[in-house]
Motif scaffolding. Sequence first.
Motif, PDB file in Angstrom:
ATOM      1  N   ALA A  80       0.831  -1.206   0.000  1.00  0.00           N
ATOM      2  CA  ALA A  80       0.000   0.000   0.000  1.00  0.00           C
ATOM      3  C   ALA A  80       0.865   1.255   0.000  1.00  0.00           C
ATOM      4  N   LEU A  81       1.950   1.249   0.771  1.00  0.00           N
ATOM      5  CA  LEU A  81       2.856   2.404   0.783  1.00  0.00           C
ATOM      6  C   LEU A  81       3.468   2.646  -0.593  1.00  0.00           C
ATOM      7  N   VAL A  82       3.872   1.584  -1.255  1.00  0.00           N
ATOM      8  CA  VAL A  82       4.444   1.717  -2.598  1.00  0.00           C
ATOM      9  C   VAL A  82       3.396   2.297  -3.550  1.00  0.00           C
ATOM     10  N   ARG A  83       2.170   1.818  -3.472  1.00  0.00           N
ATOM     11  CA  ARG A  83       1.102   2.329  -4.339  1.00  0.00           C
ATOM     12  C   ARG A  83       0.783   3.789  -4.038  1.00  0.00           C
ATOM     13  N   LEU A  84       0.780   4.146  -2.762  1.00  0.00           N
ATOM     14  CA  LEU A  84       0.527   5.540  -2.398  1.00  0.00           C
ATOM     15  C   LEU A  84       1.652   6.444  -2.903  1.00  0.00           C
ATOM     16  N   ASP A  85       2.891   5.976  -2.788  1.00  0.00           N
ATOM     17  CA  ASP A  85       4.018   6.760  -3.304  1.00  0.00           C
ATOM     18  C   ASP A  85       3.921   6.912  -4.823  1.00  0.00           C
ATOM     19  N   ARG A  86       3.523   5.852  -5.506  1.00  0.00           N
ATOM     20  CA  ARG A  86       3.353   5.917  -6.963  1.00  0.00           C
ATOM     21  C   ARG A  86       2.223   6.889  -7.316  1.00  0.00           C
ATOM     22  N   THR A  87       1.180   6.886  -6.492  1.00  0.00           N
ATOM     23  CA  THR A  87       0.075   7.829  -6.692  1.00  0.00           C
ATOM     24  C   THR A  87       0.579   9.269  -6.614  1.00  0.00           C
ATOM     25  N   ALA A  88       1.376   9.555  -5.592  1.00  0.00           N
ATOM     26  CA  ALA A  88       1.917  10.915  -5.420  1.00  0.00           C
ATOM     27  C   ALA A  88       2.823  11.295  -6.581  1.00  0.00           C
ATOM     28  N   THR A  89       3.650  10.357  -7.021  1.00  0.00           N
ATOM     29  CA  THR A  89       4.550  10.613  -8.146  1.00  0.00           C
ATOM     30  C   THR A  89       3.765  10.862  -9.425  1.00  0.00           C
ATOM     31  N   ASP A  90       2.753  10.036  -9.672  1.00  0.00           N
ATOM     32  CA  ASP A  90       1.932  10.203 -10.875  1.00  0.00           C
ATOM     33  C   ASP A  90       1.281  11.583 -10.910  1.00  0.00           C
ATOM     34  N   LEU A  91       0.764  12.029  -9.775  1.00  0.00           N
ATOM     35  CA  LEU A  91       0.121  13.343  -9.753  1.00  0.00           C
ATOM     36  C   LEU A  91       1.163  14.451  -9.916  1.00  0.00           C
ATOM     37  N   ALA A  92       2.295  14.304  -9.269  1.00  0.00           N
ATOM     38  CA  ALA A  92       3.342  15.323  -9.384  1.00  0.00           C
ATOM     39  C   ALA A  92       3.846  15.443 -10.821  1.00  0.00           C
ATOM     40  N   ASN A  93       3.845  14.338 -11.553  1.00  0.00           N
ATOM     41  CA  ASN A  93       4.329  14.337 -12.929  1.00  0.00           C
ATOM     42  C   ASN A  93       3.253  14.694 -13.953  1.00  0.00           C
ATOM     43  N   ALA A  94       2.027  14.817 -13.513  1.00  0.00           N
ATOM     44  CA  ALA A  94       0.938  15.148 -14.441  1.00  0.00           C
ATOM     45  C   ALA A  94       1.091  16.581 -14.940  1.00  0.00           C
ATOM     46  N   GLN A  95       0.800  16.782 -16.203  1.00  0.00           N
ATOM     47  CA  GLN A  95       0.789  18.131 -16.759  1.00  0.00           C
ATOM     48  C   GLN A  95      -0.318  18.934 -16.079  1.00  0.00           C
ATOM     49  N   PRO A  96      -0.134  20.234 -15.884  1.00  0.00           N
ATOM     50  CA  PRO A  96      -1.147  21.031 -15.191  1.00  0.00           C
ATOM     51  C   PRO A  96      -2.553  20.872 -15.769  1.00  0.00           C
ATOM     52  N   GLU A  97      -2.650  20.809 -17.088  1.00  0.00           N
ATOM     53  CA  GLU A  97      -3.973  20.685 -17.691  1.00  0.00           C
ATOM     54  C   GLU A  97      -4.578  19.298 -17.493  1.00  0.00           C
ATOM     55  N   ALA A  98      -3.760  18.330 -17.090  1.00  0.00           N
ATOM     56  CA  ALA A  98      -4.247  16.964 -16.870  1.00  0.00           C
ATOM     57  C   ALA A  98      -4.402  16.627 -15.381  1.00  0.00           C
ATOM     58  N   ALA A  99      -4.104  17.562 -14.505  1.00  0.00           N
ATOM     59  CA  ALA A  99      -4.133  17.283 -13.068  1.00  0.00           C
ATOM     60  C   ALA A  99      -5.536  16.918 -12.583  1.00  0.00           C
ATOM     61  N   GLY A 100      -6.552  17.575 -13.086  1.00  0.00           N
ATOM     62  CA  GLY A 100      -7.920  17.265 -12.683  1.00  0.00           C
ATOM     63  C   GLY A 100      -8.298  15.841 -13.042  1.00  0.00           C
ATOM     64  N   GLN A 101      -7.975  15.425 -14.255  1.00  0.00           N
ATOM     65  CA  GLN A 101      -8.260  14.049 -14.670  1.00  0.00           C
ATOM     66  C   GLN A 101      -7.414  13.065 -13.877  1.00  0.00           C
ATOM     67  N   ALA A 102      -6.186  13.438 -13.574  1.00  0.00           N
ATOM     68  CA  ALA A 102      -5.325  12.559 -12.772  1.00  0.00           C
ATOM     69  C   ALA A 102      -5.934  12.335 -11.395  1.00  0.00           C
ATOM     70  N   ARG A 103      -6.449  13.388 -10.779  1.00  0.00           N
ATOM     71  CA  ARG A 103      -7.090  13.247  -9.462  1.00  0.00           C
ATOM     72  C   ARG A 103      -8.342  12.370  -9.559  1.00  0.00           C
ATOM     73  N   THR A 104      -9.107  12.516 -10.629  1.00  0.00           N
ATOM     74  CA  THR A 104     -10.288  11.671 -10.830  1.00  0.00           C
ATOM     75  C   THR A 104      -9.880  10.209 -10.943  1.00  0.00           C
ATOM     76  N   ASP A 105      -8.820   9.943 -11.707  1.00  0.00           N
ATOM     77  CA  ASP A 105      -8.323   8.576 -11.870  1.00  0.00           C
ATOM     78  C   ASP A 105      -7.806   8.015 -10.544  1.00  0.00           C
ATOM     79  N   ILE A 106      -7.117   8.843  -9.778  1.00  0.00           N
ATOM     80  CA  ILE A 106      -6.611   8.424  -8.470  1.00  0.00           C
ATOM     81  C   ILE A 106      -7.773   8.048  -7.555  1.00  0.00           C
ATOM     82  N   ALA A 107      -8.792   8.886  -7.517  1.00  0.00           N
ATOM     83  CA  ALA A 107      -9.956   8.611  -6.666  1.00  0.00           C
ATOM     84  C   ALA A 107     -10.612   7.290  -7.050  1.00  0.00           C
ATOM     85  N   ALA A 108     -10.763   7.042  -8.349  1.00  0.00           N
ATOM     86  CA  ALA A 108     -11.397   5.799  -8.807  1.00  0.00           C
ATOM     87  C   ALA A 108     -10.544   4.586  -8.448  1.00  0.00           C
TER      88      ALA A 108
END
Length: 161
Positions: free
Chosen positions: A49-77
């Motif tokens: 779970a820690l590895v997945r949470l860290d990957r989640t944080a990395t994925d969001l940090a690497n998301a382009q600003p215009e894609a951040a909203g969709q990234a958060r939606t994907d993370i929530a799902a």
Amino acid sequence: MDAELIALATTAGTAVAQAVGTDAWHGFRTAAARLFRRGHAPEAEQQTALVRLDRTATDLANAQPEAAGQARTDIAASWRTRFQDLLADAPATDLPEIADQLRALIALAEQARGAATAGDNSIVIGGDTQVTASNNSVAGVNVTMGNVTFGNPLPPGPANG
């Protein structure tokens, strides 16, 4: 699974998406991973779970600003599904405890959401702020979000500074 548990899993998934990148992330991440500390290999489940949470944080940090909203939606799902699986696999006797832990996790995210954060070369100010120029200096404000009211500042000079 009953409707209340589905709602908790959904809200907890959203909570992950809200907490990632905030000052509260470290504590939130630890609490979220602790939820998965179950089964015949609890330490391994928590570490996964820690590895997945860290990957989640990395994925969001690497998301382009215009894609951040969709990234958060994907993370929530994604995390909604993980929390639903956790609840579905848990013995019925553990469900009240897990539900309480999910509620606590959601509360952590709500606290984090209320906290303001700033990026590089930025500051966060809560409450009223007055910007003034004095002694032949210049005051400037660049606002990208929020409500700001500007008045007409007095020109610098001996009578005003």
